[in-house]
Write a protein that holds these residues in place. Sequence first.
Motif, PDB file in Angstrom:
ATOM      1  N   ARG A 161       0.794  -1.233   0.000  1.00  0.00           N
ATOM      2  CA  ARG A 161       0.000   0.000   0.000  1.00  0.00           C
ATOM      3  C   ARG A 161       0.827   1.285   0.000  1.00  0.00           C
ATOM      4  O   ARG A 161       0.284   2.357   0.199  1.00  0.00           O
ATOM      5  N   THR A 162       2.135   1.155  -0.166  1.00  0.00           N
ATOM      6  CA  THR A 162       2.933   2.383  -0.210  1.00  0.00           C
ATOM      7  C   THR A 162       3.711   2.439  -1.519  1.00  0.00           C
ATOM      8  O   THR A 162       3.920   1.417  -2.188  1.00  0.00           O
ATOM      9  N   VAL A 163       4.136   3.652  -1.841  1.00  0.00           N
ATOM     10  CA  VAL A 163       4.881   3.855  -3.089  1.00  0.00           C
ATOM     11  C   VAL A 163       6.198   3.082  -3.029  1.00  0.00           C
ATOM     12  O   VAL A 163       6.573   2.390  -3.991  1.00  0.00           O
ATOM     13  N   THR A 164       6.885   3.172  -1.895  1.00  0.00           N
ATOM     14  CA  THR A 164       8.173   2.477  -1.772  1.00  0.00           C
ATOM     15  C   THR A 164       7.975   0.959  -1.813  1.00  0.00           C
ATOM     16  O   THR A 164       8.763   0.247  -2.441  1.00  0.00           O
ATOM     17  N   ARG A 166       5.657  -0.643  -3.374  1.00  0.00           N
ATOM     18  CA  ARG A 166       5.386  -1.046  -4.761  1.00  0.00           C
ATOM     19  C   ARG A 166       6.689  -1.121  -5.544  1.00  0.00           C
ATOM     20  O   ARG A 166       6.910  -2.042  -6.330  1.00  0.00           O
ATOM     21  N   ALA A 167       7.581  -0.165  -5.301  1.00  0.00           N
ATOM     22  CA  ALA A 167       8.882  -0.177  -5.992  1.00  0.00           C
ATOM     23  C   ALA A 167       9.680  -1.416  -5.574  1.00  0.00           C
ATOM     24  O   ALA A 167      10.344  -2.044  -6.422  1.00  0.00           O
ATOM     25  N   GLN A 169       8.406  -4.284  -4.655  1.00  0.00           N
ATOM     26  CA  GLN A 169       7.785  -5.423  -5.357  1.00  0.00           C
ATOM     27  C   GLN A 169       8.254  -5.467  -6.811  1.00  0.00           C
ATOM     28  O   GLN A 169       8.536  -6.537  -7.354  1.00  0.00           O
TER      29      GLN A 169
END
Lengths: 291, 250
Positions: A161-164, A166-167, A169
Amino acid sequence: MGELVQLVVSGVATGAIYSLAALGFTLLWQASGTINFAQGEFVMLPAFAMLFCVLAGMPLWLGVLAACAAAMIVLGWGFKRLIVDPLIRHGVIPLVIATLGLSTFLKTTVRAGYSAEAHQFGSPFPGGVFRIAGINVSWADVGTLLVAGIIVIALQTFVTRTVTGRAMQAVAQNTEAARVLGIDVKRMVLYTFLINAVLAVVAALLITPTYLAKFDMGDSIGLKAFLAAIIGGFNQTRGALLGGVLIGVLENLVGFYVSPAYKEGVALMLFLGVILVRPEGLLGKVEERKV
Amino acid sequence: MSAAERFLEVRDVVKHYGAIRAVDGVTFTLAPGEIVGVIGPNGSGKTTLFNSILGQIRPTSGSVAFRGEDVTGMAPLELARRGVGRTFQTLQVFGQLSVRDNLIAAAQEFQGSMIRRMFAAPDAGVGRRADEMIELFRLGHVADLKAGTLSYGQQKLIDIAMAFMPAPRLVLLDEPCAGVNPSLVEELRELLVTLNRTQGGSFVVIEHNMDFIMKLCPHVICMVEGKVLAEGVPAEVQANRAVLEAYLGN
């Protein structure tokens, strides 16, 4: 029946600790292709760090925070920069050998530099048991499950659920594409190592009251975490959770209903069974690799 | 040469692998908003040229300049920050992420500093742009599905949409039609024309589908054995005898 439920609850709590250490295995593997055979010693070192802090007069919570900070620097950043970065370009095998060596080095250093004796480590949870629906449940098991559950949920929330997250992943799923899309792959891999260090501290906090702080306490948890990761699926974080809990529960059941002598062999037997039937692990996915 | 023509300047790029000259002295320029096609038989050095431009491999010699700056051998991360994107021959989507998350992941790193991104909303402020791209590429019905569960053609569209998410100044597309259903090829061409018109980026396109490239690209380069064999408007290159021989043999 009540006995069985008690054993299962207690097994899930112990398995949750294995799961935390196993999570570290899968995270490092997914992000950087690293298999860390010193993972058990990564749990042992924070146990001694926390013990040192407590003996120096610090409250346990402060000792945990200090151990987290030290672990992130030494077991996260330091491990990546000094061992993983120079070796990973040569493939997995040199890194496996290096982490096996690191495991021995850390154990020997603690034994020679501190003590070969087992040291008491106070539980962060109240002692005693309470009865619910006719079953005795210990506060330690409840506390362990709560802490492990919070850590796992926090980690999952961060990753999904966070931008970091997702990066991270993206890097784990396709490093080359992530790099072309402007994602700082090195930084994301570093975050994974830092998370692994924190997981090791939490695992140490939860397991040391039972295992006691001893130079070789990492042997057992390191092996079980590794087997748990394979049983669940090395490329799936959910698999690590499942593998850890399965080992914890089965150990308790076999130890009680069969013989305590077989308890330590449960993880290995389960591993053999799964690897023969489903080599990719219970929740793992078959990976294609370019050769 | 005008400043506009020096938008991308590839000068005498050479890449050797031992005795093999994969790229052998390729020179071309690209103006802002221009679409250039690169054709050539398999093994003619097209993808190696792309990798040399994008810093994924360092050229043996020669130079690459982007908007007047020497970017020869510059890391893909740095090039991405300068507005250069690419697609690969093979699919490069993040299979375990949803289609929408794939698109967000492709643009989120360009939204402010690292600290700001760490505390940003989950869509990093590019959710609306992702939705626009989903609509443009007609992926609305699969937007919430994991990309890895979709068909090859759909994943190819996601791959291309991801390259355009950060609104790049320059995109290098490596065989965008490969594996795409023929009925989707014309749709893909129209999408690229629309993106070129609305975003104003420049494209370099490697493709084997001659009909696609001749319609899309006003300027075409034909490479054979690492060298530029012919270049010019599509009709000229298509009629070039040497090009025909390279494709059909002597």
